[in-house]
Design a protein around this motif. Structure first.
Motif, PDB file in Angstrom:
ATOM      1  N   VAL A  65       0.846  -1.208   0.000  1.00 18.51           N
ATOM      2  CA  VAL A  65       0.000   0.000   0.000  1.00 18.51           C
ATOM      3  C   VAL A  65       0.879   1.255   0.000  1.00 18.51           C
ATOM      4  N   VAL A  98       2.287   2.736  -3.312  1.00 19.63           N
ATOM      5  CA  VAL A  98       1.431   3.467  -4.259  1.00 19.63           C
ATOM      6  C   VAL A  98       1.810   4.950  -4.219  1.00 19.63           C
ATOM      7  N   ILE A 155      -0.627  12.988   5.096  1.00 20.17           N
ATOM      8  CA  ILE A 155      -1.573  11.896   4.867  1.00 20.17           C
ATOM      9  C   ILE A 155      -1.287  10.731   5.810  1.00 20.17           C
ATOM     10  N   LYS A 193      -2.754   9.859   8.457  1.00 19.20           N
ATOM     11  CA  LYS A 193      -3.946   9.145   8.940  1.00 19.20           C
ATOM     12  C   LYS A 193      -4.208   7.898   8.107  1.00 19.20           C
ATOM     13  N   PHE A 194      -3.990   8.027   6.809  1.00 22.02           N
ATOM     14  CA  PHE A 194      -4.203   6.889   5.916  1.00 22.02           C
ATOM     15  C   PHE A 194      -3.265   5.744   6.269  1.00 22.02           C
ATOM     16  N   GLU A 253      -4.275   4.190   9.582  1.00 28.06           N
ATOM     17  CA  GLU A 253      -5.492   3.374   9.510  1.00 28.06           C
ATOM     18  C   GLU A 253      -5.222   2.028   8.850  1.00 28.06           C
ATOM     19  N   VAL A 254      -4.524   2.064   7.703  1.00 27.07           N
ATOM     20  CA  VAL A 254      -4.249   0.811   6.988  1.00 27.07           C
ATOM     21  C   VAL A 254      -3.403  -0.123   7.856  1.00 27.07           C
ATOM     22  N   ALA A 267      -9.710   3.759  15.672  1.00 25.64           N
ATOM     23  CA  ALA A 267     -10.183   4.984  14.991  1.00 25.64           C
ATOM     24  C   ALA A 267      -9.618   6.220  15.676  1.00 25.64           C
ATOM     25  N   LYS A 268      -9.593   6.203  17.015  1.00 25.44           N
ATOM     26  CA  LYS A 268      -9.024   7.356  17.719  1.00 25.44           C
ATOM     27  C   LYS A 268      -7.509   7.411  17.540  1.00 25.44           C
ATOM     28  N   THR A 316      -6.010   6.457  14.932  1.00 24.57           N
ATOM     29  CA  THR A 316      -5.803   6.949  13.563  1.00 24.57           C
ATOM     30  C   THR A 316      -5.920   8.467  13.513  1.00 24.57           C
ATOM     31  N   HIS A 317      -6.990   8.973  14.117  1.00 27.28           N
ATOM     32  CA  HIS A 317      -7.224  10.428  14.116  1.00 27.28           C
ATOM     33  C   HIS A 317      -6.686  11.006  15.424  1.00 27.28           C
TER      34      HIS A 317
END
Lengths: 258, 316
Positions: A35, A38, A46, A48-49, A52-53, A215-216, A218-219
């Motif tokens: 990932v 890419v 970026i 957060k992306f 998350e992944v 989720a937290k 991540t953000h």
């Protein structure tokens, strides 16, 4: 206590030596690496992306390790007949179960530790900040979640065949978030009986999504760590369900003739 | 069953194959879920889209949910952002109620949509709900939303277009976020989108705007190659739009034209206006007047184009 420790050590050594954990980690890291290769327009901001992944893949992989390791412990002992010499020793069934469970949890912790080392190293290498307090809570809650998942898999493997136990545990883990949203959404439309059944479902089936701090994490920059009271409540919740599953496993184990 | 009964129709079908194959146009193929944006968004506004979140089968649908969650700093609200406004103008605004699938019809306010995890007053789960609200990103839906930057969403749009190159909306919104910090990359992204979606007029329209901006150098000089590129984009957008726009489109009754929307209409008019302005600035006045008149007639009258044509005619 010594018996539990020895059995746990055996499970851990087996888990580490069988190289399955390394394969899971390697595949997950390769997936995350793929990932990251890419081209995202060479743009800043970026992270957060990436977070998350990485956390998603690592959580799934750790849960898969916990489910498979836990679910196959007891059926394999029966299948290979290795349980009989073990039970001939002065080891109670509860000690045997707790030893196996502790070994599975240690192996899961080993897997999670590798993942978290990779995650921390990768994040720092990319120059991103880690919200350490939230991250520490994330790891702890993952362990609590894996404890419930492992004990549930133990119990399922005692009452179902191995494939069914793994499948059901995996489905419950994967669908936890969806089921949680679904029950709150359909509740107002149900009849009284339906509402009682749904309430029973919420309290009988462990709600794994309440341990998902990804989720937290991540953000993370905008969310404060959880309070101690919340962490204590979550720990108590995990203890209640894990003890329940261990109790059910013991009950099923005692009913098995050796 | 006697074999002769099925051999005859089979033989007939076999002999008819060349005729049928002649009607096959592989380039017209559209994946089963690539229906109109309106249909996609109607589907995505259902509660099931919010509930299933990231496990939706289509990555294209996931974009919608991801956008909502990322723009609210991880808080999952019932989908409510206007994706047309986002793709067209980069604006993060709430949509109206049309097409929403809510339980609480009377209480619905597009500015304050409900959260996927309900408030304590509406959550029957007691302590479980309370713990979920504490652990997962959650905010009181009655409080004003905080919208974060869309830059963080760019990798998701990149992934969407990799998984579904026919997702025009992903190219549009991605390019919108990208054109501020990285206009060259935004243009490249749109060119990829145009190659994959040769019939979508919105992409060359947006590409033309970016190329036109890039054509103006920092010191006021004009890049002729960029200007020519922008010109090509605007011409392409106009030609494609004129093919796609339904004849006799009535802005008062858009419901009669399911393949077209008011947002598409705005994009369509924007594309031709840009083409006329560009002709005025870089081509000839007469050609600009001719285009303004012709396009206005095409739309059955357009106030902006009519005024522009009159003004150009009155110029010396």
């Amino acid at each position: 206590m010594n018996a539990i420790r020895l059995i746990a050590k055996g499970v851990l050594i087996e888990g580490v030596r069988r190289r399955e954990i390394y394969a899971v980690v390697l595949v997950s890291v390769l997936l995350i690496g793929a990932v990251l290769t890419v081209d995202f327009f060479d743009i800043e901001g970026i992270e957060k992306f990436y977070r998350e992944v990485a956390l998603l893949v690592m959580s799934f992989a750790t849960a898969a390790t916990a489910v498979v390791l836990a679910a196959r412990q007891l059926p394999r002992e029966f299948e290979n007949r290795t349980i009989y010499p073990m039970m001939a020793r002065p080891v109670s069934r509860l000690q045997f179960l707790l030893g196996k469970l502790s070994g599975v949890l240690l192996a899961t912790l080993f897997c999670l530790a590798i993942f978290m080392a990779v995650y921390v190293a990768g994040t720092l290498w990319l120059g991103h900040r880690i919200p350490w307090a939230l991250f520490g809570q994330y790891v702890f809650l993952q362990l609590l979640m894996m404890t419930i998942v492992a004990t549930m898999s133990f119990w399922l493997s005692m009452v179902l065949n191995l494939d069914a136990a793994i499948s059901i545990a995996a489905v419950l883990y994967l669908s936890a978030s969806v089921l949680s949203s679904l029950v709150t959404y359909i509740f107002p439309d149900l009849t009284t009986v339906g509402r009682y059944l749904l309430t029973a479902f919420v309290y009988l089936v462990p709600q794994l999504q309440i341990f998902d701090l990804s989720a937290k994490a991540t953000h993370g920059t905008d969310w404060p760590p959880l309070s101690l009271a919340t962490m204590a409540m979550l720990t108590a919740y995990a203890a209640v369900y894990s003890s329940g599953f261990v109790g059910l496993s013991l009950l099923a184990f005692r009913r098995r003739s050796l | 069953m006697n074999g002769a009964y099925w051999r005859i129709p089979s033989l007939a079908a076999f002999l008819l194959l060349p005729l049928l194959a002649g009607r096959v146009r592989p380039n017209d193929y559209e994946a089963s879920r690539r229906d109109s944006q309106t249909a996609i968004e109607r589907r995505n506004r259902t509660a099931i889209a919010a509930i299933l979140g990231g496990v939706r089968t289509s990555m294209a649908d996931m974009m919608f949910v991801k956008t909502e969650v990322y723009m609210h700093n991880g808080v999952a609200y019932m989908p409510h952002l206007n994706m047309d406004a986002l793709s067209q103008r980069g604006e993060v605004v709430a949509d109206d109620h049309d097409g929403h699938d809510d339980h609480d019809e009377e209480a619905y306010d597009p500015e304050f949509p409900p959260t996927v995890i309900p408030t304590a007053g509406k959550d029957f789960r007691g302590i479980v709900g309370e713990l979920e609200r504490r652990v997962r990103p959650w905010d009181d839906p009655d409080r004003p939303h905080i919208h974060t930057s869309g830059i963080e969403l760019l990798p998701w749009y990149r992934m969407m277009t990799i998984s579904d190159p026919t997702n025009v909306r992903a190219y549009q919104i991605g390019a919108w976020w990208l054109k501020g910090p990285k206009p060259e990359e935004a243009l490249g992204f749109l060119k990829e989108g145009i190659a994959n979606n040769p019939r979508a007029f919105q992409l060359p329209y947006l590409a033309g705007q970016i190329a036109a901006k890039l054509a103006k150098g920092e010191n006021g000089e004009t890049d002729s190659a960029r200007t020519a590129e922008a010109w090509e984009f605007f011409d392409a957008a106009t030609a494609l739009m004129m093919k796609e726009r339904p004849e006799g489109y009535d802005r008062d009754h858009p419901e009669n034209f399911p393949g077209w929307s008011e947002y598409k209409e705005e994009d369509a008019r924007g594309a031709v206006r840009f083409a006329v302005y560009f002709e005025r600035d870089h081509g000839s006045r007469d050609a600009a007047i001719e285009k303004a008149v012709r396009y206005s007639e095409f739309f059955g009258g357009d106030g902006v184009l009519d005024r522009l044509a009159r003004r150009l005619e009155n110029e010396d």
